[in-house]
Design an enzyme around this catalytic site. Structure first.
Site, PDB file in Angstrom:
ATOM      1  N   HIS A   1       0.853  -1.191   0.000  1.00 54.09           N
ATOM      2  CA  HIS A   1       0.000   0.000   0.000  1.00 54.09           C
ATOM      3  C   HIS A   1       0.889   1.241   0.000  1.00 54.09           C
ATOM      4  CE1 HIS A   1      -3.998  -1.739   1.856  1.00 54.09           C
ATOM      5  NE2 HIS A   1      -3.932  -1.894   0.563  1.00 54.09           N
TER       6      HIS A   1
ATOM      7  N   HIS B   1     -11.786  -9.000  -6.392  1.00 59.12           N
ATOM      8  CA  HIS B   1     -11.478  -7.689  -5.791  1.00 59.12           C
ATOM      9  C   HIS B   1     -10.597  -6.951  -6.789  1.00 59.12           C
ATOM     10  CE1 HIS B   1     -10.173  -4.663  -3.023  1.00 59.12           C
ATOM     11  NE2 HIS B   1      -9.196  -5.308  -2.428  1.00 59.12           N
TER      12      HIS B   1
ATOM     13  N   GLU C   1      -8.608  -4.310  -6.368  1.00 61.01           N
ATOM     14  CA  GLU C   1      -7.405  -3.586  -5.961  1.00 61.01           C
ATOM     15  C   GLU C   1      -6.195  -4.089  -6.754  1.00 61.01           C
ATOM     16  OE1 GLU C   1      -6.798  -3.277  -1.724  1.00 61.01           O
ATOM     17  OE2 GLU C   1      -5.387  -1.613  -1.988  1.00 61.01           O
TER      18      GLU C   1
ATOM     19  N   ASP D   1      -3.247  -5.100  -6.400  1.00 60.64           N
ATOM     20  CA  ASP D   1      -2.446  -6.286  -6.097  1.00 60.64           C
ATOM     21  C   ASP D   1      -3.108  -7.569  -6.590  1.00 60.64           C
ATOM     22  OD1 ASP D   1      -4.228  -5.413  -4.039  1.00 60.64           O
ATOM     23  OD2 ASP D   1      -3.422  -6.913  -2.674  1.00 60.64           O
TER      24      ASP D   1
ATOM     25  N   HIS E   1     -12.026  -6.397   1.223  1.00 61.65           N
ATOM     26  CA  HIS E   1     -11.511  -5.250   1.907  1.00 61.65           C
ATOM     27  C   HIS E   1     -12.005  -3.918   1.330  1.00 61.65           C
ATOM     28  CE1 HIS E   1      -7.645  -2.718   1.199  1.00 61.65           C
ATOM     29  NE2 HIS E   1      -8.117  -2.288   2.330  1.00 61.65           N
TER      30      HIS E   1
ATOM     31  N   ASP F   1      -8.894 -11.095   0.072  1.00 56.09           N
ATOM     32  CA  ASP F   1      -8.108 -10.529   1.179  1.00 56.09           C
ATOM     33  C   ASP F   1      -8.447 -11.164   2.535  1.00 56.09           C
ATOM     34  OD1 ASP F   1      -6.542  -8.696  -0.231  1.00 56.09           O
ATOM     35  OD2 ASP F   1      -7.979  -7.066  -0.001  1.00 56.09           O
TER      36      ASP F   1
ATOM     37  N   TYR G   1      -2.310  -8.252  10.119  1.00 56.84           N
ATOM     38  CA  TYR G   1      -3.127  -7.963   8.935  1.00 56.84           C
ATOM     39  C   TYR G   1      -4.529  -7.531   9.358  1.00 56.84           C
ATOM     40  CZ  TYR G   1      -4.987  -9.078   4.213  1.00 56.84           C
ATOM     41  OH  TYR G   1      -5.565  -9.051   2.973  1.00 56.84           O
TER      42      TYR G   1
ATOM     43  N   HIS H   1      -3.591 -13.683  -0.220  1.00 54.75           N
ATOM     44  CA  HIS H   1      -2.248 -13.368   0.291  1.00 54.75           C
ATOM     45  C   HIS H   1      -1.874 -14.423   1.327  1.00 54.75           C
ATOM     46  CE1 HIS H   1      -2.331  -9.386  -1.512  1.00 54.75           C
ATOM     47  NE2 HIS H   1      -3.431  -9.078  -0.866  1.00 54.75           N
TER      48      HIS H   1
HETATM   49 FE1  FEO Z   1      -7.461  -5.113  -0.872  1.00 52.44          FE
HETATM   50 FE2  FEO Z   1      -5.023  -7.493  -1.343  1.00 52.44          FE
HETATM   51  O1  FEO Z   1      -6.026  -5.941  -1.702  1.00 52.44           O
END
Ligand code: FEO
Length: 397
Positions: A23, A79, A81, A83, A145, A164, A192, A225
Protein backbone atom coordinates in the site's frame (compact mmCIF):
# COMPACT_ATOMS: atom_id res chain seq x y z
CA UNK A 1 5.46 -22.38 -11.47
CA UNK A 2 2.16 -23.84 -10.37
CA UNK A 3 1.17 -25.82 -7.29
CA UNK A 4 -1.72 -28.26 -7.26
CA UNK A 5 -4.05 -27.27 -4.46
CA UNK A 6 -6.72 -29.93 -4.89
CA UNK A 7 -7.93 -31.96 -7.88
CA UNK A 8 -8.32 -29.49 -10.76
CA UNK A 9 -7.36 -26.41 -8.73
CA UNK A 10 -3.87 -24.98 -9.14
CA UNK A 11 -2.12 -22.01 -7.58
CA UNK A 12 -0.63 -19.86 -10.35
CA UNK A 13 0.28 -16.72 -8.40
CA UNK A 14 3.49 -14.99 -7.38
CA UNK A 15 5.48 -15.21 -4.14
CA UNK A 16 7.02 -11.80 -3.42
CA UNK A 17 9.91 -12.50 -1.04
CA UNK A 18 11.36 -9.00 -1.35
CA UNK A 19 8.28 -6.93 -0.50
CA UNK A 20 8.90 -4.78 2.58
CA UNK A 21 6.23 -2.10 2.10
CA UNK A 22 2.69 -2.57 0.83
CA UNK A 23 0.00 0.00 0.00
CA UNK A 24 2.78 2.41 -0.91
CA UNK A 25 4.56 3.02 2.39
CA UNK A 26 1.48 2.25 4.49
CA UNK A 27 2.00 -1.36 5.59
CA UNK A 28 5.28 -3.02 6.57
CA UNK A 29 5.76 -6.54 5.24
CA UNK A 30 8.72 -7.93 7.19
CA UNK A 31 8.12 -11.40 5.78
CA UNK A 32 7.19 -10.52 2.19
CA UNK A 33 3.85 -11.52 0.72
CA UNK A 34 2.21 -13.44 -2.08
CA UNK A 35 -0.40 -12.63 -4.70
CA UNK A 36 -2.42 -15.80 -5.02
CA UNK A 37 -4.16 -16.57 -8.28
CA UNK A 38 -5.95 -19.84 -8.95
CA UNK A 39 -6.71 -21.81 -12.09
CA UNK A 40 -9.68 -24.18 -11.96
CA UNK A 41 -9.61 -26.60 -14.90
CA UNK A 42 -12.95 -28.38 -15.12
CA UNK A 43 -15.02 -28.83 -18.28
CA UNK A 44 -14.92 -25.04 -18.24
CA UNK A 45 -11.80 -23.24 -17.08
CA UNK A 46 -11.90 -20.36 -14.61
CA UNK A 47 -9.06 -18.11 -13.52
CA UNK A 48 -9.56 -16.55 -10.09
CA UNK A 49 -7.78 -13.22 -9.56
CA UNK A 50 -4.35 -12.26 -10.92
CA UNK A 51 -1.26 -10.58 -9.41
CA UNK A 52 0.21 -7.13 -8.84
CA UNK A 53 1.23 -5.17 -11.95
CA UNK A 54 5.04 -5.36 -11.60
CA UNK A 55 4.75 -9.14 -11.94
CA UNK A 56 2.26 -9.09 -14.83
CA UNK A 57 4.72 -10.19 -17.52
CA UNK A 58 6.11 -13.04 -15.42
CA UNK A 59 2.59 -14.10 -14.42
CA UNK A 60 1.17 -14.16 -17.95
CA UNK A 61 4.25 -15.99 -19.31
CA UNK A 62 3.97 -18.62 -16.56
CA UNK A 63 0.23 -18.96 -17.05
CA UNK A 64 0.74 -19.45 -20.79
CA UNK A 65 3.08 -22.36 -20.00
CA UNK A 66 0.41 -23.84 -17.74
CA UNK A 67 -2.49 -23.56 -20.18
CA UNK A 68 -3.25 -22.27 -23.64
CA UNK A 69 -4.67 -18.87 -22.62
CA UNK A 70 -7.45 -19.28 -25.19
CA UNK A 71 -8.80 -22.16 -23.10
CA UNK A 72 -9.65 -19.83 -20.22
CA UNK A 73 -13.44 -19.48 -20.28
CA UNK A 74 -13.98 -17.16 -17.33
CA UNK A 75 -12.00 -14.71 -15.23
CA UNK A 76 -13.19 -14.10 -11.70
CA UNK A 77 -12.13 -10.74 -10.23
CA UNK A 78 -12.99 -11.11 -6.55
CA UNK A 79 -11.48 -7.69 -5.79
CA UNK A 80 -10.24 -4.94 -8.09
CA UNK A 81 -7.40 -3.59 -5.96
CA UNK A 82 -4.16 -3.43 -7.92
CA UNK A 83 -2.45 -6.29 -6.10
CA UNK A 84 -5.09 -8.67 -7.50
CA UNK A 85 -5.98 -7.07 -10.79
CA UNK A 86 -2.61 -5.64 -11.86
CA UNK A 87 -1.97 -8.33 -14.49
CA UNK A 88 -5.42 -8.04 -16.08
CA UNK A 89 -4.49 -5.44 -18.72
CA UNK A 90 -1.70 -7.62 -20.11
CA UNK A 91 -3.71 -10.82 -19.83
CA UNK A 92 -6.69 -9.25 -21.59
CA UNK A 93 -4.49 -8.30 -24.54
CA UNK A 94 -4.28 -12.06 -25.20
CA UNK A 95 -7.92 -12.93 -24.47
CA UNK A 96 -9.89 -9.68 -24.87
CA UNK A 97 -13.36 -11.24 -25.07
CA UNK A 98 -13.21 -13.54 -22.05
CA UNK A 99 -15.90 -12.49 -19.54
CA UNK A 100 -14.77 -11.03 -16.23
CA UNK A 101 -17.11 -11.93 -13.35
CA UNK A 102 -17.18 -9.35 -10.58
CA UNK A 103 -19.54 -7.24 -8.50
CA UNK A 104 -21.15 -4.06 -9.78
CA UNK A 105 -18.61 -2.05 -7.80
CA UNK A 106 -15.91 -4.31 -9.22
CA UNK A 107 -16.80 -3.04 -12.71
CA UNK A 108 -16.63 0.53 -11.42
CA UNK A 109 -13.21 -0.05 -9.82
CA UNK A 110 -11.69 -1.96 -12.74
CA UNK A 111 -12.91 0.64 -15.25
CA UNK A 112 -11.62 3.40 -12.99
CA UNK A 113 -8.22 1.77 -12.73
CA UNK A 114 -7.68 0.54 -16.30
CA UNK A 115 -10.17 2.47 -18.51
CA UNK A 116 -11.02 -0.62 -20.54
CA UNK A 117 -14.43 -1.75 -21.68
CA UNK A 118 -13.89 -5.43 -20.97
CA UNK A 119 -16.67 -8.01 -21.14
CA UNK A 120 -17.92 -7.65 -17.57
CA UNK A 121 -20.50 -10.00 -16.05
CA UNK A 122 -21.97 -8.55 -12.86
CA UNK A 123 -22.76 -11.06 -10.11
CA UNK A 124 -24.52 -10.79 -6.75
CA UNK A 125 -24.69 -13.05 -3.72
CA UNK A 126 -26.03 -16.50 -4.57
CA UNK A 127 -25.32 -16.31 -8.31
CA UNK A 128 -23.76 -19.48 -9.70
CA UNK A 129 -21.43 -20.21 -12.59
CA UNK A 130 -21.30 -23.78 -13.89
CA UNK A 131 -17.88 -25.23 -14.68
CA UNK A 132 -19.37 -28.64 -15.62
CA UNK A 133 -19.77 -31.01 -12.68
CA UNK A 134 -18.82 -28.25 -10.25
CA UNK A 135 -19.93 -24.68 -9.94
CA UNK A 136 -18.75 -21.42 -8.45
CA UNK A 137 -21.11 -19.67 -6.06
CA UNK A 138 -20.54 -15.94 -5.53
CA UNK A 139 -20.89 -14.09 -2.23
CA UNK A 140 -20.54 -10.32 -2.10
CA UNK A 141 -18.27 -9.23 0.75
CA UNK A 142 -18.25 -5.43 0.76
CA UNK A 143 -15.46 -3.82 2.81
CA UNK A 144 -13.51 -7.07 3.06
CA UNK A 145 -11.51 -5.25 1.91
CA UNK A 146 -13.08 -2.72 -0.51
CA UNK A 147 -16.72 -2.06 -1.39
CA UNK A 148 -16.24 -4.22 -4.50
CA UNK A 149 -14.91 -7.33 -2.74
CA UNK A 150 -16.52 -10.74 -3.05
CA UNK A 151 -15.79 -14.38 -2.25
CA UNK A 152 -16.50 -17.39 -4.43
CA UNK A 153 -17.01 -21.00 -3.40
CA UNK A 154 -16.22 -24.06 -5.51
CA UNK A 155 -18.68 -26.88 -4.99
CA UNK A 156 -17.38 -30.44 -5.07
CA UNK A 157 -13.94 -29.41 -3.82
CA UNK A 158 -15.51 -27.30 -1.05
CA UNK A 159 -13.05 -24.44 -1.40
CA UNK A 160 -13.78 -20.86 -0.38
CA UNK A 161 -11.76 -18.32 -2.38
CA UNK A 162 -11.80 -15.49 0.14
CA UNK A 163 -9.49 -12.93 -1.49
CA UNK A 164 -8.11 -10.53 1.18
CA UNK A 165 -10.12 -12.03 4.05
CA UNK A 166 -8.25 -14.59 6.17
CA UNK A 167 -5.00 -13.64 4.40
CA UNK A 168 -1.70 -12.37 5.66
CA UNK A 169 1.41 -10.81 4.18
CA UNK A 170 3.65 -13.82 4.54
CA UNK A 171 5.88 -15.25 1.81
CA UNK A 172 6.30 -19.00 2.08
CA UNK A 173 7.56 -21.63 -0.31
CA UNK A 174 5.14 -24.11 1.25
CA UNK A 175 1.83 -22.30 0.70
CA UNK A 176 -0.19 -24.34 3.24
CA UNK A 177 -0.99 -23.35 6.82
CA UNK A 178 0.22 -26.66 8.27
CA UNK A 179 3.63 -26.30 6.59
CA UNK A 180 4.77 -23.00 8.06
CA UNK A 181 5.96 -21.65 11.42
CA UNK A 182 2.72 -21.23 13.38
CA UNK A 183 3.97 -18.32 15.53
CA UNK A 184 5.03 -16.40 12.41
CA UNK A 185 1.77 -17.22 10.66
CA UNK A 186 -0.52 -16.02 13.42
CA UNK A 187 1.65 -12.95 14.10
CA UNK A 188 1.13 -11.96 10.47
CA UNK A 189 -2.60 -12.82 10.58
CA UNK A 190 -3.30 -10.61 13.59
CA UNK A 191 -1.16 -7.79 12.19
CA UNK A 192 -3.13 -7.96 8.94
CA UNK A 193 -6.45 -7.92 10.78
CA UNK A 194 -5.41 -5.11 13.15
CA UNK A 195 -4.05 -2.83 10.45
CA UNK A 196 -6.46 -3.50 7.59
CA UNK A 197 -9.73 -4.95 8.85
CA UNK A 198 -10.28 -3.36 12.29
CA UNK A 199 -12.53 -0.56 10.96
CA UNK A 200 -14.75 -3.14 9.27
CA UNK A 201 -15.19 -5.49 12.25
CA UNK A 202 -19.01 -5.19 12.39
CA UNK A 203 -19.13 -6.22 8.72
CA UNK A 204 -16.68 -9.09 9.35
CA UNK A 205 -19.00 -10.62 11.94
CA UNK A 206 -22.08 -10.11 9.75
CA UNK A 207 -20.44 -11.59 6.66
CA UNK A 208 -19.03 -14.63 8.46
CA UNK A 209 -22.44 -15.37 10.00
CA UNK A 210 -24.05 -15.01 6.56
CA UNK A 211 -21.58 -17.44 4.96
CA UNK A 212 -21.94 -19.93 7.86
CA UNK A 213 -25.73 -19.78 7.39
CA UNK A 214 -25.28 -21.25 3.90
CA UNK A 215 -24.13 -24.46 5.66
CA UNK A 216 -21.62 -25.13 2.91
CA UNK A 217 -18.99 -27.75 3.75
CA UNK A 218 -15.55 -26.19 3.96
CA UNK A 219 -12.42 -28.12 3.10
CA UNK A 220 -10.07 -25.23 2.31
CA UNK A 221 -9.87 -21.48 2.34
CA UNK A 222 -7.77 -20.16 -0.52
CA UNK A 223 -6.84 -16.58 0.33
CA UNK A 224 -5.23 -14.08 -2.00
CA UNK A 225 -2.25 -13.37 0.29
CA UNK A 226 -0.16 -15.87 2.22
CA UNK A 227 -1.04 -19.43 3.07
CA UNK A 228 -3.91 -21.65 2.01
CA UNK A 229 -5.87 -22.90 5.01
CA UNK A 230 -6.22 -26.65 4.49
CA UNK A 231 -5.61 -27.86 8.06
CA UNK A 232 -8.70 -26.96 10.09
CA UNK A 233 -9.67 -23.90 8.02
CA UNK A 234 -12.34 -23.07 10.60
CA UNK A 235 -9.57 -21.97 12.98
CA UNK A 236 -8.94 -18.72 11.11
CA UNK A 237 -12.70 -18.08 10.85
CA UNK A 238 -12.95 -18.47 14.64
CA UNK A 239 -9.99 -16.11 15.11
CA UNK A 240 -11.71 -13.50 12.94
CA UNK A 241 -14.87 -13.76 15.02
CA UNK A 242 -12.76 -13.16 18.17
CA UNK A 243 -10.77 -10.32 16.65
CA UNK A 244 -13.87 -8.62 15.27
CA UNK A 245 -15.52 -8.61 18.72
CA UNK A 246 -13.53 -5.71 20.28
CA UNK A 247 -10.62 -8.05 20.91
CA UNK A 248 -8.21 -7.40 23.75
CA UNK A 249 -5.60 -9.26 25.75
CA UNK A 250 -4.48 -8.50 29.31
CA UNK A 251 -2.03 -5.91 28.03
CA UNK A 252 -1.23 -2.23 28.44
CA UNK A 253 0.92 -0.58 25.79
CA UNK A 254 2.89 2.59 26.45
CA UNK A 255 3.70 4.66 23.38
CA UNK A 256 5.85 7.76 23.49
CA UNK A 257 8.45 9.91 21.87
CA UNK A 258 11.02 11.94 23.74
CA UNK A 259 13.39 14.87 23.16
CA UNK A 260 15.70 14.94 26.18
CA UNK A 261 14.73 11.68 27.90
CA UNK A 262 12.22 13.15 30.37
CA UNK A 263 9.15 11.67 28.67
CA UNK A 264 11.03 8.36 28.25
CA UNK A 265 11.84 8.34 31.98
CA UNK A 266 8.17 9.00 32.71
CA UNK A 267 7.17 6.06 30.47
CA UNK A 268 9.52 3.70 32.29
CA UNK A 269 8.34 4.82 35.72
CA UNK A 270 4.69 4.48 34.65
CA UNK A 271 5.47 0.93 33.46
CA UNK A 272 7.01 0.16 36.86
CA UNK A 273 3.85 1.45 38.51
CA UNK A 274 1.65 -0.75 36.31
CA UNK A 275 3.69 -3.82 37.28
CA UNK A 276 3.34 -2.80 40.92
CA UNK A 277 -0.41 -2.32 40.55
CA UNK A 278 -1.13 -5.59 38.73
CA UNK A 279 1.69 -7.99 38.00
CA UNK A 280 -0.59 -10.10 35.79
CA UNK A 281 -0.75 -7.37 33.15
CA UNK A 282 1.62 -7.48 30.21
CA UNK A 283 3.25 -4.08 29.76
CA UNK A 284 5.04 -3.07 26.57
CA UNK A 285 6.85 0.19 25.79
CA UNK A 286 7.58 1.59 22.35
CA UNK A 287 9.40 4.74 21.33
CA UNK A 288 7.39 5.77 18.28
CA UNK A 289 10.37 7.46 16.67
CA UNK A 290 12.11 4.14 16.12
CA UNK A 291 9.35 1.53 16.03
CA UNK A 292 7.48 0.18 13.03
CA UNK A 293 4.06 1.83 12.89
CA UNK A 294 2.16 -1.31 11.87
CA UNK A 295 3.74 -3.38 14.63
CA UNK A 296 2.68 -0.69 17.12
CA UNK A 297 -0.89 -0.75 15.79
CA UNK A 298 -0.95 -4.52 16.29
CA UNK A 299 0.07 -4.00 19.94
CA UNK A 300 -2.67 -1.39 20.40
CA UNK A 301 -5.15 -3.87 18.88
CA UNK A 302 -4.12 -6.43 21.52
CA UNK A 303 -4.30 -3.96 24.44
CA UNK A 304 -7.09 -3.20 26.87
CA UNK A 305 -5.46 0.12 27.66
CA UNK A 306 -2.86 2.43 26.19
CA UNK A 307 -0.81 5.33 27.53
CA UNK A 308 0.56 7.82 25.07
CA UNK A 309 3.22 10.41 25.83
CA UNK A 310 4.94 13.33 24.17
CA UNK A 311 6.83 16.34 25.37
CA UNK A 312 5.42 19.70 24.34
CA UNK A 313 7.08 21.34 21.34
CA UNK A 314 5.92 24.62 19.82
CA UNK A 315 2.65 24.30 21.79
CA UNK A 316 2.08 20.89 20.16
CA UNK A 317 3.31 17.29 20.12
CA UNK A 318 6.11 15.41 18.40
CA UNK A 319 5.39 14.36 14.85
CA UNK A 320 5.78 10.62 15.46
CA UNK A 321 3.02 10.80 18.08
CA UNK A 322 0.84 13.02 15.88
CA UNK A 323 1.28 10.58 12.98
CA UNK A 324 0.17 7.59 15.00
CA UNK A 325 -2.83 9.50 16.36
CA UNK A 326 -3.90 10.26 12.80
CA UNK A 327 -3.45 6.62 11.83
CA UNK A 328 -5.47 5.14 14.67
CA UNK A 329 -8.32 7.59 14.18
CA UNK A 330 -9.30 5.75 11.01
CA UNK A 331 -9.05 2.33 12.63
CA UNK A 332 -12.06 2.94 14.93
CA UNK A 333 -10.82 0.93 17.92
CA UNK A 334 -13.53 0.30 20.49
CA UNK A 335 -13.59 -0.59 24.19
CA UNK A 336 -10.03 0.52 24.97
CA UNK A 337 -9.02 2.74 27.88
CA UNK A 338 -6.39 5.43 27.54
CA UNK A 339 -4.54 8.30 29.19
CA UNK A 340 -1.69 10.60 28.23
CA UNK A 341 1.50 11.92 29.75
CA UNK A 342 4.42 14.14 28.89
CA UNK A 343 7.08 16.55 30.06
CA UNK A 344 7.30 20.25 29.26
CA UNK A 345 9.51 23.23 29.81
CA UNK A 346 7.25 26.23 29.18
CA UNK A 347 3.66 25.81 28.05
CA UNK A 348 2.76 22.08 28.44
CA UNK A 349 -0.11 21.47 26.00
CA UNK A 350 0.89 17.95 24.90
CA UNK A 351 -1.12 15.95 27.44
CA UNK A 352 -4.36 17.76 26.64
CA UNK A 353 -3.81 17.47 22.90
CA UNK A 354 -3.16 13.71 23.06
CA UNK A 355 -6.14 13.07 25.32
CA UNK A 356 -8.48 15.02 23.06
CA UNK A 357 -7.30 13.20 19.95
CA UNK A 358 -7.56 9.79 21.60
CA UNK A 359 -11.10 10.64 22.73
CA UNK A 360 -11.94 11.69 19.15
CA UNK A 361 -10.67 8.27 18.01
CA UNK A 362 -13.03 6.39 20.33
CA UNK A 363 -10.75 5.68 23.30
CA UNK A 364 -12.20 5.91 26.79
CA UNK A 365 -10.05 8.53 28.57
CA UNK A 366 -9.94 7.41 32.20
CA UNK A 367 -7.52 9.97 33.63
CA UNK A 368 -6.77 13.65 33.07
CA UNK A 369 -3.21 12.68 32.28
CA UNK A 370 0.12 13.44 33.88
CA UNK A 371 2.44 16.26 32.89
CA UNK A 372 5.62 17.20 34.63
CA UNK A 373 7.86 20.22 34.14
CA UNK A 374 11.49 19.84 33.17
CA UNK A 375 13.15 16.56 34.05
CA UNK A 376 11.67 14.21 36.63
CA UNK A 377 13.08 14.15 40.17
CA UNK A 378 12.40 11.67 42.97
CA UNK A 379 9.08 13.23 43.73
CA UNK A 380 7.81 13.29 40.13
CA UNK A 381 9.15 9.76 39.49
CA UNK A 382 6.95 8.63 42.38
CA UNK A 383 4.00 10.48 40.82
CA UNK A 384 4.61 8.60 37.55
CA UNK A 385 4.59 5.25 39.39
CA UNK A 386 1.40 6.23 41.20
CA UNK A 387 -0.13 7.20 37.84
CA UNK A 388 0.78 3.73 36.53
CA UNK A 389 -0.66 1.99 39.58
CA UNK A 390 -3.93 3.88 39.26
CA UNK A 391 -4.17 3.19 35.52
CA UNK A 392 -3.57 -0.54 36.02
CA UNK A 393 -6.31 -0.70 38.66
CA UNK A 394 -8.80 0.85 36.25
CA UNK A 395 -8.29 -1.95 33.70
CA UNK A 396 -10.86 -4.23 35.28
CA UNK A 397 -14.34 -3.74 33.79
FE1 FEO B 1 -7.46 -5.11 -0.87
FE2 FEO B 1 -5.02 -7.49 -1.34
O1 FEO B 1 -6.03 -5.94 -1.70
Amino acid sequence: MSITIKNSVKWVGKIDWELRKFHGDEYSTHRGSSYNSYLVEEEKVALIDTVWGPFAREYVDNLAQEIDLRKIDYIIANHAENDHSGALPLLMEHIPDVPIYCTKKGVQSLQGLYHQDWNFEVVTTGDKLSLGDKELIFVEAPMLHWPDSMFCYLTGDEILFSNDAFGQHYASEFMFNDRVDQAELFAECIKYYANILTPFSPMVIKKIREVLDFNLPLDMICTSHGVIWRDNPAQIVEKYLQWADNYQENQITILYDTMWESTRSMAEQIAAGIRQGDDQLTVKLFNLANTDKNDVITEIFKSKGILMGSPTINNGILVSVAGLLEEIKGLKFKGKKAASFGSFGWSGESVKIISERLADSGFDIIDDGLKISWSPDEDTMARCREFGINFSRRMSP
